[in-house]
Design a protein around this motif. Structure first.
Motif, PDB file in Angstrom:
ATOM      1  N   HIS A   1      86.252 -15.246  -0.524  1.00 46.68           N
ATOM      2  CA  HIS A   1      86.468 -16.657  -0.816  1.00 46.68           C
ATOM      3  C   HIS A   1      86.097 -17.576   0.335  1.00 46.68           C
ATOM      4  O   HIS A   1      85.849 -18.761   0.124  1.00 46.68           O
ATOM      5  CB  HIS A   1      87.941 -16.889  -1.198  1.00 46.68           C
ATOM      6  N   GLU A   2      86.029 -17.088   1.564  1.00 51.86           N
ATOM      7  CA  GLU A   2      85.681 -17.942   2.691  1.00 51.86           C
ATOM      8  C   GLU A   2      84.176 -18.219   2.768  1.00 51.86           C
ATOM      9  O   GLU A   2      83.744 -19.129   3.463  1.00 51.86           O
ATOM     10  CB  GLU A   2      86.143 -17.293   4.008  1.00 51.86           C
ATOM     11  N   ARG A   3      83.386 -17.434   2.045  1.00 49.92           N
ATOM     12  CA  ARG A   3      81.931 -17.581   2.123  1.00 49.92           C
ATOM     13  C   ARG A   3      81.434 -18.604   1.110  1.00 49.92           C
ATOM     14  O   ARG A   3      81.920 -18.676  -0.013  1.00 49.92           O
ATOM     15  CB  ARG A   3      81.230 -16.240   1.873  1.00 49.92           C
ATOM     16  N   PHE A   4      80.432 -19.385   1.515  1.00 45.79           N
ATOM     17  CA  PHE A   4      79.737 -20.309   0.619  1.00 45.79           C
ATOM     18  C   PHE A   4      78.650 -19.513  -0.097  1.00 45.79           C
ATOM     19  O   PHE A   4      77.624 -19.168   0.486  1.00 45.79           O
ATOM     20  CB  PHE A   4      79.125 -21.465   1.426  1.00 45.79           C
TER      21      PHE A   4
ATOM     22  N   ARG B   1      84.773 -25.903  -4.761  1.00 45.38           N
ATOM     23  CA  ARG B   1      85.747 -24.818  -4.566  1.00 45.38           C
ATOM     24  C   ARG B   1      86.272 -24.832  -3.136  1.00 45.38           C
ATOM     25  O   ARG B   1      87.478 -24.689  -2.903  1.00 45.38           O
ATOM     26  CB  ARG B   1      85.094 -23.458  -4.876  1.00 45.38           C
ATOM     27  N   LEU B   2      85.376 -25.009  -2.181  1.00 46.06           N
ATOM     28  CA  LEU B   2      85.753 -24.954  -0.773  1.00 46.06           C
ATOM     29  C   LEU B   2      86.213 -26.302  -0.224  1.00 46.06           C
ATOM     30  O   LEU B   2      87.062 -26.359   0.677  1.00 46.06           O
ATOM     31  CB  LEU B   2      84.570 -24.451   0.058  1.00 46.06           C
ATOM     32  N   LYS B   3      85.660 -27.383  -0.746  1.00 48.65           N
ATOM     33  CA  LYS B   3      85.937 -28.719  -0.222  1.00 48.65           C
ATOM     34  C   LYS B   3      86.184 -29.677  -1.384  1.00 48.65           C
ATOM     35  O   LYS B   3      85.429 -30.628  -1.610  1.00 48.65           O
ATOM     36  CB  LYS B   3      84.766 -29.217   0.639  1.00 48.65           C
ATOM     37  N   ALA B   4      87.248 -29.444  -2.111  1.00 51.36           N
ATOM     38  CA  ALA B   4      87.533 -30.267  -3.286  1.00 51.36           C
ATOM     39  C   ALA B   4      87.742 -31.721  -2.885  1.00 51.36           C
ATOM     40  O   ALA B   4      88.609 -32.030  -2.064  1.00 51.36           O
ATOM     41  CB  ALA B   4      88.767 -29.737  -4.014  1.00 51.36           C
TER      42      ALA B   4
END
Length: 495
Positions: free
Chosen positions: A401-404, A355-358
């Motif tokens: 959305h910025e949080r892992f 999601r964060l690093k496709a």
């Protein structure tokens, strides 16, 4: 979505549908302002092109348009529209012609660039080599390769040597994909400067630069790096052809491998030798090369990004370590095939990483016929880019959305008001052209990450450069600023 399944290129019927219903055309869509003649081309060049797509999604919404040298490109990012487009492949949409041309120029083809009947035939060939039985037969070898990496890292720490995670993960992925695809152990992990690794890196560098270039200069003149890429492909082709030759000889001597292949190449050779298959040696070689090139970078990058995010989020790392301890008991890594079903938090961490690093942040397609997408009329041969990570940074879809936070992917840990996010992202594509190597990739990710979390603690490395997103066809980290530290065994546990 309504559209015909027609395409002159595919040799199918070309009658238009009786009626297409829509309320807007492409020119009604918003989009960023471009420059005379080149349009938005210069804004799209460079190795952070995917970040520009994400920024435009935030500014212009889930569907907008671009102009590149007089050609219109439509960008879609919402999950429902993306899934509907991908479901219509290969009949309604084909691979982007520009990408196919670039890949064919570098002699990278196979099932990835094939269309129509050729794609269906080659898909069958590749799937025969990547089915669950083949991967299960290869699993003990994957365990052995992972144990070899574990011992390498333990020796390095005992001797006070630094661990280059970016390098080692790429070598581990290469050993795995060559092992399952070719049936050979090249031990890139313990060999500095393996030529196959160098050639693959060179190919990806050229592929990434060409797919993000504003102008295709190499079609008019070639720089030394372009000639080097051609030599790299020739070397890769020679190496793969040798693997195929040796595998055929072994299968002649061990006829049981026709019935129970232990790796992808054996399975593809067995399928190709069926008189009714009509597979050619050229298709066999092309798909064998494609599997090696495609299988190395994606898995290594996925694991690298996950380690970066886990090192920055100690609570998530602790939760994952607790899961691996519970599943593995006293074992240092997974050794049982059944354990692959026992890592829900690890799977969630992978989904959150994508999601964060496709690793594959966008997908380029072309409409085979006039059609309607999201109530918008799309003329035949219009290019469409599916921004696969578009909704991953949408606050409405992923609160915070910025949080892992892997917990958002686990039903028992999810906040009551949160929806199931499983249909909002598509890291392996979708529809009938879903990535055939996804099962292998997920299996390797589970084995390697479980080994790491069971044996090591992750620490951010303040002396290393930060991990920047670099688009080399796949999206890779520029570095992996993470240090491994041997875990202290829990009280009463012998390690």
């Amino acid at each position: 979505m309504n559209e015909t399944i027609a395409s002159d290129e595919l040799g199918l019927a070309t009658e238009a549908p009786a009626e297409l219903r829509y309320t807007r055309r492409i020119e009604d869509l918003p989009g960023p302002k471009g420059q005379p003649f080149v349009g938005n081309a210069l804004q799209l060049s460079g190795r952070q092109m995917h970040q520009k797509f994400t920024a435009w999604v935030r500014e212009f919404g889930p569907m907008f348009r671009l102009q590149v040298f007089g050609h219109t490109i439509v960008i879609v990012s919402d999950a429902a529209t993306a899934h509907s487009v991908m479901r219509e492949r290969p009949d309604g949409f084909r691979r982007n012609g520009g990408l196919k041309q670039i890949m064919n120029e570098l002699h990278i083809g196979g099932v990835f660039t094939a269309e129509g009947a050729a794609w269906r035939k080659q898909r069958k060939l590749v799937m025969s080599g990547l089915n669950a039985e083949v991967i299960r037969n290869f699993f003990p070898t994957m365990v052995r390769l992972t144990e070899r990496m574990l011992e390498r890292w333990k020796r390095a720490l005992a001797e006070g040597r630094a661990i280059d995670l970016r390098r080692d993960l790429k070598c581990m992925a290469l050993d795995t994909i060559v092992g399952i695809a070719m049936g050979h152990d090249i031990d890139a992990v313990n060999q500095d400067g393996d030529p196959l690794q160098r050639d693959i890196d060179n190919m990806f560098q050229r592929l990434g630069n060409r797919t993000t270039a504003a102008f295709p200069y190499w079609r008019y003149f070639k720089l030394p790096v372009d000639r080097a890429a051609e030599r790299s492909f020739a070397d890769i082709e020679t190496r793969v052809t040798e693997f195929i030759h040796h595998t055929r000889e072994r299968m002649e001597q061990q006829r049981h491998l026709q019935r129970k292949p232990a790796n992808m190449l054996e399975a593809m050779i067995a399928a190709s030798e069926d008189p009714e298959s009509e597979f050619t040696d050229e298709e066999l070689v092309a798909n064998a090369i494609l599997s090696v090139i495609g299988g190395e970078d994606t898995t290594a990058n996925s694991i690298a990004w996950m380690l970066c995010l886990l090192a920055q989020n100690p609570a998530a790392a602790a939760a994952l370590a607790a899961e691996t301890d519970l599943v593995l008991g006293d074992a240092p890594l997974p050794r049982e095939w059944e354990q692959m079903k026992a890592f829900p938090y690890l799977e969630a961490a992978h989904s959150e990483t994508q999601r964060l690093k496709a690793v594959a942040p966008y997908l380029g397609l072309t409409a085979n016929a006039d059609c309607v997408v999201a109530d918008t009329f799309i003329p035949k041969n219009t290019a469409i880019i599916v921004a696969t990570a578009g909704e991953g940074r949408d606050e409405a879809q992923f609160p915070g959305h910025e949080r892992f936070r892997p917990e958002r992917w686990v039903a028992e840990l999810r906040e009551p008001e949160e929806e199931d996010p499983s249909r909002k992202l598509f890291p392996f594509g979708g529809g009938s052209r879903l990535c055939p190597g996804r099962f292998l990739a997920l299996t390797e990710i589970k084995v390697v990450v479980a080994m790491i979390m069971r044996n090591f603690e992750l620490e951010p490395d303040p002396t290393a450069p930060p991990a920047k997103e670099l688009l080399n066809f796949f999206m890779a980290p520029s570095s992996v600023p993470v240090r491994l530290k041997l875990r202290v065994p829990p009280a009463g546990e012998l390690r």
